[in-house]
Design an enzyme around this catalytic site. Structure first.
Site, PDB file in Angstrom:
ATOM      1  N   ARG A 236       0.831  -1.207   0.000  1.00  0.00           N
ATOM      2  CA  ARG A 236       0.000   0.000   0.000  1.00  0.00           C
ATOM      3  C   ARG A 236       0.866   1.258   0.000  1.00  0.00           C
ATOM      4  O   ARG A 236       0.361   2.372   0.191  1.00  0.00           O
ATOM      5  CB  ARG A 236      -0.953  -0.015   1.201  1.00  0.00           C
ATOM      6  CG  ARG A 236      -2.226   0.805   0.998  1.00  0.00           C
ATOM      7  CD  ARG A 236      -3.328   0.411   1.972  1.00  0.00           C
ATOM      8  NE  ARG A 236      -2.893   0.431   3.346  1.00  0.00           N
ATOM      9  CZ  ARG A 236      -2.936   1.506   4.140  1.00  0.00           C
ATOM     10  NH1 ARG A 236      -3.391   2.652   3.691  1.00  0.00           N
ATOM     11  NH2 ARG A 236      -2.528   1.420   5.382  1.00  0.00           N
ATOM     12  N   LYS A 237       2.151   1.086  -0.226  1.00  0.00           N
ATOM     13  CA  LYS A 237       3.066   2.229  -0.305  1.00  0.00           C
ATOM     14  C   LYS A 237       2.987   2.821  -1.710  1.00  0.00           C
ATOM     15  O   LYS A 237       3.835   2.584  -2.567  1.00  0.00           O
ATOM     16  CB  LYS A 237       4.493   1.791   0.019  1.00  0.00           C
ATOM     17  CG  LYS A 237       4.662   1.300   1.457  1.00  0.00           C
ATOM     18  CD  LYS A 237       6.075   0.790   1.714  1.00  0.00           C
ATOM     19  CE  LYS A 237       6.221   0.270   3.143  1.00  0.00           C
ATOM     20  NZ  LYS A 237       7.562  -0.286   3.394  1.00  0.00           N
TER      21      LYS A 237
END
Length: 394
Positions: A236-237
């Protein structure tokens, strides 16, 4: 009706009907006619990381006809099912991932991008005017071509038309750039000022999406070459406001997206556990009450003991975070022995170069934040053509 182009590396094409009738095109013929099209009605395209794939449709109406290249592989299809089977050496026909994109949300996002780039007056637009113009979209880096839906939407909102070159499909690994180090992948038509208002936004999407897809494809192919059959995943970066492009790029490159957002899958990280009193078991049980049967629960673990507690409490996935590679593989085997249904994810500072150290038959997922954080962008440019066909700037 889909018409998949026969790609380089295909060995054979076979069309088979429900009653066993079949015909095939030999690899020799395919080598001679690889640019021809296979025409067949399909309801879905099934593909994955394996070397096999299929296209299927159940037919209940009148007989249909289908052909491979110039040779009729099947002249009459009974009212049953049609299946096209293929095998590959290097390339795989891909589903059209553009069909996943949320149309209304995507338009809202791209309108905001255009507004961000032109919040007020465009003096350059005054200079060029709104005369009809044609621009060439050049790809100037080797890698995976990705991001067409975003370019299409950018120019659609500006009343321009994009025509993609058929030989450059979404997800194609472009390795030949020609003698000038660039190839035309699309032609864009519209008012000159509109073309230039969309130029940078479109190129930003294309270069970054292709960068993510290229990094993902490199990692996935590296894992395959080492004989590991698990998931290479992103994280989710992602870039705020640009997540949809980067997650899409992961899919085109062949990687797993991991969870798309906070709502898709429950992930209980160390901060969740500590903030909830420190009990993994209590945190997982409370999460399960809310998630029910429709969402998976993953727990970030710092030790084997935490992983076993999470698995015992009902977690679907345990993430072994920042483990030393050898210890991770030992602990993963222990977890699988006790909880064979639980997925094991390796994460924490892993790169494509170090990924091999974490691979094991007991590790199901290896995630890399670097796939969407710190990836190299590919080089694209858009050049308006003079009336004689030359570019304004070569």
């Amino acid at each position: 009706l889909v018409r998949p182009i026969v790609p380089d590396g295909i060995n054979s094409v076979r069309i088979k009907t429900g009653n066993g009738l079949s015909d095939s095109l030999s690899s020799t013929a395919i080598d001679e006619e690889k640019q021809e099209e296979i025409d067949v009605d399909v309801a879905s395209i099934l593909s994955g990381s394996s070397a096999q794939g299929s296209i299927t449709q159940s037919t209940t109406n009148t007989p249909r006809s289908s052909s491979v290249s110039k040779k009729p592989a099947l002249t009459s299809v009974p009212s049953s099912s049609v299946m096209v089977q293929w095998s590959f050496t290097d390339n795989m026909l891909q589903p059209n991932f553009a069909n996943l994109l949320p149309t209304l949300q995507l338009e809202t996002i791209i309108r905001q991008w255009l507004h961000d780039d032109m919040p007020s007056l465009d003096v350059g637009g005054l200079v060029v005017g709104n005369r009809p113009a044609i621009a060439h979209l050049y790809m100037k880096s080797q890698g995976i071509l990705a991001g067409k839906p975003f370019v299409d939407k950018v120019f659609q909102l500006l009343n321009c038309q994009v025509e993609w070159m058929e030989e450059y499909a979404e997800g194609m690994n472009v390795t030949e750039l020609g003698p000038k180090g660039k190839v035309v992948v699309a032609v864009v038509k519209g008012a000159a000022n509109a073309l230039l208002q969309g130029e940078r936004t479109a190129l930003n999407c294309m270069s970054r999406c292709s960068g993510v897809a290229t990094a993902s494809n490199t990692a996935v192919e590296h894992a395959k070459s080492l004989g590991w059959g698990g998931y290479v995943a992103g994280t989710r970066k992602t870039t705020p406001g640009f997540r949809i492009v980067e997650k899409y790029g992961l899919m085109v490159g062949g990687a797993a997206t991991h969870r798309l957002d906070l709502s898709q899958m429950v992930m209980l990280k160390d901060n969740h556990i500590w903030s909830a009193g420190g009990s993994i078991t209590d945190a997982v049980r409370l999460a399960r009450r809310a998630a029910g049967f429709s969402q998976k629960i993953e727990v970030e673990c710092q030790s084997l003991e935490e992983a076993l507690e999470a698995a015992g409490a009902g977690a679907d996935i345990v993430m072994l975070d920042n483990f030393e590679p050898e210890q991770l593989k030992v602990d993963a085997e222990t977890i699988k022995e006790k909880h064979p249904h639980v997925f094991v994810e390796a994460s924490g500072g892993i790169t494509t170069d170090t990924m091999k150290d974490y691979m094991s038959e007991h590790v199901d997922i290896i995630s890399q934040g670097k796939l969407t954080q710190g990836y190299a962008c590919l080089d694209f440019s858009l050049k308006i053509q003079k009336e004689n066909g030359d570019a304004v700037v070569s």
